[in-house]
Design a protein around this motif. Sequence first.
Motif, short mmCIF file in Angstrom:
data_model
loop_
_atom_site.label_atom_id
_atom_site.label_comp_id
_atom_site.label_asym_id
_atom_site.label_seq_id
_atom_site.Cartn_x
_atom_site.Cartn_y
_atom_site.Cartn_z
N ALA A 38 0.55 0.03 -6.54
CA ALA A 38 -0.28 0.00 -5.33
C ALA A 38 -1.06 1.30 -5.15
CB ALA A 38 0.58 -0.28 -4.11
N MET A 39 -0.49 2.41 -5.57
CA MET A 39 -1.21 3.68 -5.48
C MET A 39 -2.40 3.70 -6.44
SD MET A 39 1.95 6.36 -4.96
CE MET A 39 0.90 7.82 -5.03
N ILE A 40 -2.28 3.03 -7.57
CA ILE A 40 -3.40 2.93 -8.51
C ILE A 40 -4.46 1.97 -7.97
CG2 ILE A 40 -4.10 2.20 -10.84
CD1 ILE A 40 -1.23 3.10 -11.75
N SER A 41 -4.03 0.82 -7.48
CA SER A 41 -4.99 -0.20 -7.03
C SER A 41 -5.59 0.11 -5.67
CB SER A 41 -4.32 -1.58 -6.98
OG SER A 41 -3.39 -1.64 -5.89
N GLY A 42 -4.87 0.85 -4.84
CA GLY A 42 -5.35 1.11 -3.49
C GLY A 42 -5.25 -0.11 -2.59
N ASP A 43 -4.35 -1.03 -2.91
CA ASP A 43 -4.19 -2.26 -2.14
C ASP A 43 -3.50 -1.95 -0.81
OD1 ASP A 43 -2.90 -4.70 -1.09
OD2 ASP A 43 -3.60 -5.63 -2.95
N LYS A 44 -4.27 -2.02 0.26
CA LYS A 44 -3.79 -1.64 1.59
C LYS A 44 -2.57 -2.45 2.03
CE LYS A 44 -5.32 -0.79 6.30
NZ LYS A 44 -6.45 -0.75 7.22
N ALA A 45 -2.63 -3.76 1.87
CA ALA A 45 -1.53 -4.62 2.33
C ALA A 45 -0.23 -4.28 1.60
CB ALA A 45 -1.89 -6.08 2.14
N ILE A 46 -0.30 -4.07 0.30
CA ILE A 46 0.91 -3.76 -0.46
C ILE A 46 1.42 -2.37 -0.08
CG2 ILE A 46 1.88 -3.37 -2.75
CD1 ILE A 46 -0.04 -5.53 -3.79
N LEU A 47 0.52 -1.41 0.02
CA LEU A 47 0.94 -0.06 0.42
C LEU A 47 1.66 -0.10 1.76
CD1 LEU A 47 -2.25 1.91 -0.63
CD2 LEU A 47 0.05 2.26 -1.57
N GLU A 48 1.07 -0.78 2.74
CA GLU A 48 1.68 -0.84 4.07
C GLU A 48 3.01 -1.56 4.07
OE1 GLU A 48 -2.25 -0.42 6.92
OE2 GLU A 48 -1.57 -2.45 6.41
N SER A 49 3.18 -2.52 3.16
CA SER A 49 4.44 -3.27 3.09
C SER A 49 5.57 -2.45 2.50
CB SER A 49 4.25 -4.56 2.29
OG SER A 49 4.19 -4.28 0.89
N ILE A 51 6.03 1.00 3.02
CA ILE A 51 6.31 2.25 3.72
C ILE A 51 6.77 1.99 5.15
CG2 ILE A 51 4.68 3.55 2.30
CD1 ILE A 51 2.74 3.51 4.71
N LEU A 52 7.46 2.97 5.69
CA LEU A 52 7.83 2.94 7.10
C LEU A 52 6.75 3.65 7.92
CD1 LEU A 52 11.61 3.80 6.74
CD2 LEU A 52 10.65 1.65 7.59
N PRO A 53 6.60 3.27 9.19
CA PRO A 53 5.60 3.94 10.03
C PRO A 53 5.88 5.44 10.18
CG PRO A 53 6.44 1.96 11.11
CD PRO A 53 7.26 2.16 9.87
N GLU A 54 7.12 5.85 10.01
CA GLU A 54 7.51 7.26 10.16
C GLU A 54 7.30 8.07 8.87
OE1 GLU A 54 9.89 4.53 12.74
OE2 GLU A 54 9.59 4.62 10.58
N LEU A 55 6.69 7.49 7.85
CA LEU A 55 6.51 8.16 6.56
C LEU A 55 5.94 9.56 6.71
CD1 LEU A 55 6.37 8.06 3.39
CD2 LEU A 55 4.02 7.27 3.69
N ILE A 64 0.91 17.56 4.47
CA ILE A 64 1.78 16.41 4.69
C ILE A 64 0.98 15.31 5.39
CG2 ILE A 64 3.86 15.52 5.83
CD1 ILE A 64 5.03 18.36 5.53
N ASP A 65 0.89 14.15 4.73
CA ASP A 65 0.23 12.98 5.32
C ASP A 65 1.23 12.19 6.14
OD1 ASP A 65 -2.05 13.57 3.81
OD2 ASP A 65 -1.62 12.07 2.27
N ASP A 66 0.73 11.56 7.22
CA ASP A 66 1.55 10.55 7.89
C ASP A 66 1.25 9.21 7.21
OD1 ASP A 66 -0.92 9.62 8.92
OD2 ASP A 66 -0.54 10.40 10.92
N ALA A 67 1.87 8.15 7.67
CA ALA A 67 1.72 6.84 7.03
C ALA A 67 0.26 6.40 7.00
CB ALA A 67 2.59 5.81 7.74
N LYS A 68 -0.42 6.54 8.11
CA LYS A 68 -1.82 6.09 8.20
C LYS A 68 -2.71 6.86 7.23
CE LYS A 68 -5.54 5.37 11.50
NZ LYS A 68 -5.99 5.49 12.89
N GLU A 69 -2.55 8.18 7.18
CA GLU A 69 -3.37 9.02 6.31
C GLU A 69 -3.07 8.72 4.84
OE1 GLU A 69 -4.65 13.74 5.94
OE2 GLU A 69 -2.80 13.22 6.98
N PHE A 70 -1.80 8.52 4.51
CA PHE A 70 -1.40 8.19 3.14
C PHE A 70 -2.13 6.93 2.66
CE2 PHE A 70 1.55 5.33 0.79
CZ PHE A 70 1.51 5.96 -0.43
N VAL A 71 -2.08 5.88 3.46
CA VAL A 71 -2.72 4.61 3.08
C VAL A 71 -4.23 4.77 3.02
CG1 VAL A 71 -3.13 2.22 3.79
CG2 VAL A 71 -0.82 3.18 3.93
N GLU A 72 -4.81 5.39 4.03
CA GLU A 72 -6.27 5.51 4.09
C GLU A 72 -6.83 6.29 2.90
OE1 GLU A 72 -10.08 5.03 4.83
OE2 GLU A 72 -8.46 3.92 5.80
#
Length: 147
Positions: A38-49, A51-55, A64-72
Amino acid sequence: MIKKLFLALSFFTVSMLFAQKNNDQQSVAEASEKLRLAMISGDKAILESLILPELTYGHSGGHIDDAKEFVEKLVSKKSNFLSIENTNQSIQIVDKTAIVRNHLYAQTHDLGKEQGEVSLDILYVWQKTKSGWKLLARQAVKAEKKK
């Protein structure tokens, strides 16, 4: 007779615990592989599935990224992995927490930057939830470049 029953029950319990630990290790390894892809593809749905919101996602440079920044960053290709190779992976299960360590070698082409390489040693912390293993934390440190 009671001693034999107790020994049989003890053996069964130990066997079940060992099987559960092996199943958990396999499930964590599978989640880690899904994250890599998922990190290679950048697939948002898979990435979000995965991780925890507290990442908290720690980079080797200190940010240090939070969950939203990591995915974005991955979705927008601000952080763009062309390839990721994980080696020397170890998985330790402690209750509902998994500690995963590995060496990550990747080719990158982040938005607005030259193509590059990273060689990192990574620590991941996964938490077991009702819907599977989710990434809670990650920290990277720079390692010697692969030759």
